[in-house]
Scaffold this motif. Structure first.
Motif, PDB file in Angstrom:
ATOM      1  N   ASP A   1       0.825  -1.198   0.000  1.00 10.14           N
ATOM      2  CA  ASP A   1       0.000   0.000   0.000  1.00 10.14           C
ATOM      3  C   ASP A   1       0.868   1.259   0.000  1.00 10.14           C
ATOM      4  O   ASP A   1       0.528   2.256  -0.668  1.00 10.14           O
ATOM      5  N   LEU A   2       1.983   1.235   0.725  1.00  9.89           N
ATOM      6  CA  LEU A   2       2.876   2.390   0.775  1.00  9.89           C
ATOM      7  C   LEU A   2       3.503   2.647  -0.602  1.00  9.89           C
ATOM      8  O   LEU A   2       3.599   3.792  -1.047  1.00  9.89           O
ATOM      9  N   LYS A   3       3.926   1.597  -1.251  1.00  6.48           N
ATOM     10  CA  LYS A   3       4.508   1.765  -2.591  1.00  6.48           C
ATOM     11  C   LYS A   3       3.473   2.367  -3.563  1.00  6.48           C
ATOM     12  O   LYS A   3       3.787   3.261  -4.353  1.00  6.48           O
ATOM     13  N   ARG A   4       2.231   1.884  -3.513  1.00  6.24           N
ATOM     14  CA  ARG A   4       1.212   2.395  -4.421  1.00  6.24           C
ATOM     15  C   ARG A   4       0.912   3.871  -4.124  1.00  6.24           C
ATOM     16  O   ARG A   4       0.710   4.667  -5.033  1.00  6.24           O
ATOM     17  N   ALA A   5       0.860   4.259  -2.855  1.00  9.49           N
ATOM     18  CA  ALA A   5       0.590   5.661  -2.501  1.00  9.49           C
ATOM     19  C   ALA A   5       1.688   6.564  -3.031  1.00  9.49           C
ATOM     20  O   ALA A   5       1.430   7.681  -3.506  1.00  9.49           O
ATOM     21  N   GLY A   6       2.945   6.129  -2.983  1.00  6.43           N
ATOM     22  CA  GLY A   6       4.055   6.935  -3.510  1.00  6.43           C
ATOM     23  C   GLY A   6       3.918   7.124  -5.028  1.00  6.43           C
ATOM     24  O   GLY A   6       4.139   8.214  -5.556  1.00  6.43           O
ATOM     25  N   ARG A   7       3.564   6.038  -5.721  1.00  7.54           N
ATOM     26  CA  ARG A   7       3.441   6.159  -7.185  1.00  7.54           C
ATOM     27  C   ARG A   7       2.298   7.099  -7.564  1.00  7.54           C
ATOM     28  O   ARG A   7       2.397   7.894  -8.494  1.00  7.54           O
TER      29      ARG A   7
ATOM     30  N   LEU B   1       1.162   9.657  -5.887  1.00  8.83           N
ATOM     31  CA  LEU B   1       1.573  11.032  -5.615  1.00  8.83           C
ATOM     32  C   LEU B   1       2.435  11.573  -6.758  1.00  8.83           C
ATOM     33  O   LEU B   1       2.257  12.718  -7.207  1.00  8.83           O
ATOM     34  N   GLU B   2       3.367  10.762  -7.254  1.00 11.43           N
ATOM     35  CA  GLU B   2       4.207  11.184  -8.382  1.00 11.43           C
ATOM     36  C   GLU B   2       3.353  11.431  -9.641  1.00 11.43           C
ATOM     37  O   GLU B   2       3.572  12.421 -10.353  1.00 11.43           O
ATOM     38  N   GLU B   3       2.402  10.578  -9.891  1.00  9.27           N
ATOM     39  CA  GLU B   3       1.530  10.739 -11.066  1.00  9.27           C
ATOM     40  C   GLU B   3       0.700  12.012 -10.964  1.00  9.27           C
ATOM     41  O   GLU B   3       0.515  12.729 -11.954  1.00  9.27           O
ATOM     42  N   ALA B   4       0.154  12.320  -9.775  1.00 12.99           N
ATOM     43  CA  ALA B   4      -0.672  13.512  -9.611  1.00 12.99           C
ATOM     44  C   ALA B   4       0.145  14.767  -9.864  1.00 12.99           C
ATOM     45  O   ALA B   4      -0.341  15.739 -10.463  1.00 12.99           O
ATOM     46  N   GLY B   5       1.432  14.789  -9.409  1.00  8.06           N
ATOM     47  CA  GLY B   5       2.294  15.951  -9.644  1.00  8.06           C
ATOM     48  C   GLY B   5       2.535  16.165 -11.130  1.00  8.06           C
ATOM     49  O   GLY B   5       2.504  17.306 -11.613  1.00  8.06           O
ATOM     50  N   ALA B   6       2.789  15.080 -11.880  1.00 12.72           N
ATOM     51  CA  ALA B   6       3.049  15.221 -13.307  1.00 12.72           C
ATOM     52  C   ALA B   6       1.799  15.702 -14.051  1.00 12.72           C
ATOM     53  O   ALA B   6       1.879  16.546 -14.959  1.00 12.72           O
ATOM     54  N   GLN B   7       0.619  15.196 -13.667  1.00 13.98           N
ATOM     55  CA  GLN B   7      -0.626  15.622 -14.314  1.00 13.98           C
ATOM     56  C   GLN B   7      -0.915  17.104 -14.051  1.00 13.98           C
ATOM     57  O   GLN B   7      -1.406  17.818 -14.929  1.00 13.98           O
ATOM     58  N   LEU B   8      -0.618  17.578 -12.843  1.00 12.94           N
ATOM     59  CA  LEU B   8      -0.844  18.990 -12.514  1.00 12.94           C
ATOM     60  C   LEU B   8       0.048  19.877 -13.371  1.00 12.94           C
ATOM     61  O   LEU B   8      -0.387  20.927 -13.877  1.00 12.94           O
ATOM     62  N   GLU B   9       1.265  19.463 -13.600  1.00 10.34           N
ATOM     63  CA  GLU B   9       2.193  20.253 -14.422  1.00 10.34           C
ATOM     64  C   GLU B   9       1.676  20.338 -15.871  1.00 10.34           C
ATOM     65  O   GLU B   9       1.726  21.413 -16.486  1.00 10.34           O
TER      66      GLU B   9
END
Length: 887
Positions: A314-320, A322-330
């Motif tokens: 679950d921790l690994k999935r939450a990290g991924r 978060l990274e995806e949301a940052g790229a989409q916002l950019e």
């Protein structure tokens, strides 16, 4: 049937129309047709027959076209018409031949044939047939009179040279004549139909006999009577086959018991082998029990271990995330910036859009004017087309009128030439009048000019002098020329009227075109200089509409894209914040789950995660392991029990030879199968033989009955056909001939003092079935019967006349509803002396009282002196003529 009148022209030797009124002659009863040989006496009777049936009174004279007058003008029609009364009504039958014209001079002459078939109703003639043709008209004549053509010739018109036919002819000829008159062919037809049916029955019997013969050959039997014995033998064979099948079945059962014992010992061997296999399978069960115990201990730490692993994932999935949301916002921030720039650049083109809208409104206002131009152009085109058509028609009618004027001028010239030629021929003919008169002068005949009986110096016609025929032909030519001129004059006037009508139509068309062209030119001056047609105007407006729609569509699209980019950027900002909080919660959960796992591992005593992983088993694997241990134990127990049961079953029984038991059973089974097959064949043979015996026996019995009935019917038909005596047709004819003889003898009683009487002889002529129609005469002077051929010429004529009249009387009585009130006798009186002529007239007077109208055709002077009422025929230069002289 009573004739009223006959009318004919261009028929036989007659050119001019002749009409004879029989109703005027009816009050005198007996009349004579007399005249020179070849003047057309018999032709009067031919006209009557042709009007009714299309053929003459004698066979050799032919039909209507053969009787056309050879001296008739080529264009004159041949006509015959008969008016007659029948059963209280009056009818008119007529036929007309009109020559067809041909362009080829040497073409054979052909005719159009017209028919008249009418009935008088309330003083007017109405058609009897809707579509009157030759065949239907002949049938209608036979229906109304009750006689066909042949019967009409025998009963009403006694043709020339036919008097002695019935009297002296052989039986075959009498049979032909009488069969036609009395319709006895139906008896012969009926007998032949019965003979045909008998032949079919005989063929059917022959086919059934052949069926029996073929059936006996298939069954190999000599006769139908031998079939029951063959059935009995087949029953015996079937019984023997059934006994053999029972014996083979008993042997097969014994072999089956030995085979079953062999199979039981084989089963004992299989169960021993199965017990050994079960023992070997259970040899490793102790190690499996130890493995199952370790898996049970590891099972206690399964859930803490699985929870710890799940928290790490679950921790690994939450990290991924978060990274995806940052790229989409950019990416959303960049898209918003691009949409804002495109929207601002498009809004800078708003002035150009307003100019397009203004141009669109201006051009739309011109559309009505351009539509009017199109309508005016169409009207001008149609007016021009109508003007050209009127011009062409005017030219054609002008040329046609000119041609008709030229033709009329030519006909006028031909008319003038014909009149000049007629005047020239007429003058020449009048100038030679004395010569023409001299041609007709005969010494001893008075001159029509001076009355002199002598003509010593008659005028002589010079060579090449015109005759009256030439004058008439020239006059006819003038008449035809005048008719041609008058007909063409009417055509010329009609053509000139058509020309004037066409010229008026042309003037109206030219005025219509000028008006349409002026209105079009006036409207064309108001067009846009750059847009000459309505199509060009519509095309320009269409392009402006397309540009306006494109600008508006792009405005809406860019505004939507900008708004969508703003919404998307705001949504991604919130999603990136949510993903960051989610990761922090997952890190805290992982620390808690790891602590619980370490505590559970320590309690199992396994020490490390690797030892745990090696010992843990899934729940399914644990169940399988327990089931394996249980199955091994159960298999050993079952094998030991089955082995014990088979040993008890075979106690006291010796083991048989397996090969001998197998071979014995197969041999017994084969023999039993062969016995069943033999039994089946024997039963089928027996059953088939029974069925065939019943069928052939029944068929044989029916054939005997059919043959007996056939023989009886065959004898009856042979008797009807005359094979053993007189045929039924000949018998009926002999009865009818007897009736005729009775009527003839009634007339003969007043001739020669009643010396002669006719009798029918039963003597045969040729084969036996030709008997019964021979005639002989009884002479009371010699008290002997003798042949009719021994009579003298005059005697033979009177006897034949009496026989012919007797035949007419019987036929009239036979034809129910037929009333025959006239008789015409053609020639035959030349062989009679004065006394015999008196007897003949007495006979005919007797007939007249019953018939009403009797006609004699003859050239004998004594008859002309004796019979005052006559139709006299004579020859002239313009064909024969006929005149009536009433006594």
């Amino acid at each position: 049937m009573r004739p009223v009148s006959v009318r004919f022209r261009c028929f036989g030797p007659y050119i001019r129309e002749q009409e004879i009124r029989f109703d005027e002659l009816a009050e005198y009863g007996l009349f004579l047709i007399c005249g020179e040989t070849g003047s057309g006496k018999t032709t009067i009777l031919d006209a009557m027959c042709c009007a009714l049936y299309g053929s003459c009174s004698g066979d050799i004279r032919g039909e209507l076209d053969a009787m056309r007058c050879k001296q008739a003008d080529p264009g004159d029609p041949t006509e015959v018409e008969l008016v007659f009364e029948s059963n209280g009504s009056r009818y008119r039958f007529g036929r007309k031949l009109t020559p067809r014209r041909s362009r080829k001079a040497d073409a054979p002459v052909s005719f159009n044939e017209d028919f008249t078939c009418q009935k008088e109703v309330s003083g007017s003639w109405v058609p009897l047939l809707d579509n009157c043709k030759k065949k239907s008209m002949n049938a209608k004549a036979a229906e109304l009179i009750g006689l066909d053509l042949d019967q009409f010739r025998q009963v009403i018109i006694l043709p020339q040279g036919k008097f002695e036919t019935l009297l002296t002819s052989r039986s075959e000829d009498k049979e032909s004549i009488l069969s036609s008159l009395f319709h006895t062919e139906r008896w012969k037809t009926a007998v032949e139909r019965m003979a045909k049916e008998l032949n079919e029955r005989e063929n059917g019997i022959a086919r059934e006999v052949q069926t029996i013969r073929e059936g006996l050959e298939r069954l190999q039997a000599a006769s139908v009577e031998a079939l029951p014995e063959a059935v009995e033998n087949a029953e015996k064979e079937a019984g023997e086959a059934a006994a053999a099948e029972k014996r083979a079945d008993a042997v097969k059962k014994q072999a089956q018991e030995l085979l079953n014992l062999k199979n039981d010992y084989a089963e004992l061997d299989r169960r021993l082998e199965k017990r050994e296999i079960a023992g070997k399978a259970a040899e490793g069960d102790h190690g499996l029990e130890v493995r199952l115990e370790m898996a049970v201990r590891a099972e206690k730490a399964r859930k803490p271990h699985d929870d710890w692993k799940q928290a790490a994932d679950d921790l690994k999935r939450a990290g991924r995330r978060l990274e995806e949301a940052g790229a989409q916002l950019e990416q959303a921030e960049a898209a918003l910036k691009k949409a804002s720039g495109e929207k601002a650049a498009h809004e800078a083109q708003a002035d150009e859009q307003q100019e397009r809208i203004g141009e669109r409104q201006r051009l739309s206002a011109l559309r009505g004017r351009y539509e009017n131009i199109a309508a005016l152009q169409k009207a001008a085109g149609e007016a021009e087309k109508a003007m050209n058509a009127a011009l062409d028609q005017s030219a054609k009618d002008r040329a046609a009128a000119g041609q008709e004027r030229n033709r009329l001028l030519q006909l006028e010239t031909a008319w003038n030439n014909a009149e000049d030629e007629y005047r020239r021929i007429a003058r020449a003919y009048r100038a030679a009048a004395a010569g023409h008169l001299a041609e007709s002068l005969r010494e001893g005949d008075p001159c029509p000019v001076c009355g002199s009986m002598h003509h010593p110096c008659p005028a002589v016609l010079p060579e090449g002098t015109f005759r009256s025929e030439d004058v008439e032909a020239a006059e006819e030519k003038v008449s035809r020329a005048r008719k041609d001129y008058d007909a063409r004059k009417a055509i010329k006037e009609k053509a000139e009227e058509a020309q004037r009508t066409a010229e008026r139509a042309l003037a109206e068309a030219e005025a219509d075109y000028a008006r349409a062209k002026g209105a079009l030119d006036q409207e064309l001056a108001q067009r846009d200089p750059e847009l000459e047609t309505l199509e060009a105007l519509e095309g320009r407006i269409g392009k402006l509409d397309e540009a306006i729609r494109a600008y508006n569509t792009k405005t809406e699209k860019l505004a939507g894209a900008y708004n969508e980019a703003v919404v998307n950027r705001d949504a991604l900002k919130k999603a990136e914040s949510d993903r960051r909080e989610e990761k922090e919660a997952a890190e805290k959960e992982l620390a808690e789950k790891e602590s619980a796992w370490m505590k559970a591992l320590e309690e199992t005593g396994l020490g490390t995660e690797a030892q745990y992983t090696a010992m843990i088993l899934s729940v399914d694997d644990q169940v399988k392991l327990r089931n394996t241990l249980s199955e091994h134990a159960a298999a050993i127990r079952a094998a030991e029990k089955a082995l014990e049961e088979q040993r008890e079953k075979l106690a006291g029984k010796a083991r048989p030879d397996p090969e001998a038991a197998e071979a014995g059973w197969k041999d017994a089974e084969q023999k039993h199968r062969e016995a069943i097959q033999a039994l089946t064949l024997a039963e089928q043979k027996r059953d088939h033989l029974k069925e065939e015996t019943a069928r052939l026996t029944g068929l044989d019995g029916k054939i005997a009955d059919k043959r007996k009935a056939f023989e009886a019917d065959s004898a009856f038909v042979r008797a009807l056909r005359g094979s053993t005596g007189m045929s039924i047709q000949r018998y009926v004819l002999s009865v009818r001939l007897g009736q005729v003889i009775v009527e003839a003898n009634r007339l003969l009683s007043g001739i020669y003092g009643g010396r002669y009487r006719l009798h029918r002889s039963n003597e045969s002529y040729g084969s036996s079935h030709k008997s019964g129609l021979e005639l002989e005469v009884y002479d009371s002077m010699s008290d002997q019967y003798r042949s009719v051929c021994t009579l003298s010429g005059g005697e033979k004529f009177l006897v034949a006349l009496s026989l012919a009249i007797g035949l007419c009387t019987v036929v009239q009585n036979e034809q129910r509803g037929v009333s025959l009130e006239a008789m015409f006798i053609d020639e035959g009186f030349g062989s009679l002396d004065q006394s015999s002529l008196g007897d003949a007239l007495d006979v005919l007077q007797t007939v007249r009282k019953g018939r009403g109208l009797v006609d004699i055709i003859s050239h004998i002077p004594l008859l002309e002196e004796t019979i005052p009422t006559k139709i006299i025929t004579g020859k002239t230069a313009r064909g024969s003529v006929a005149r009536v002289q009433l006594g």
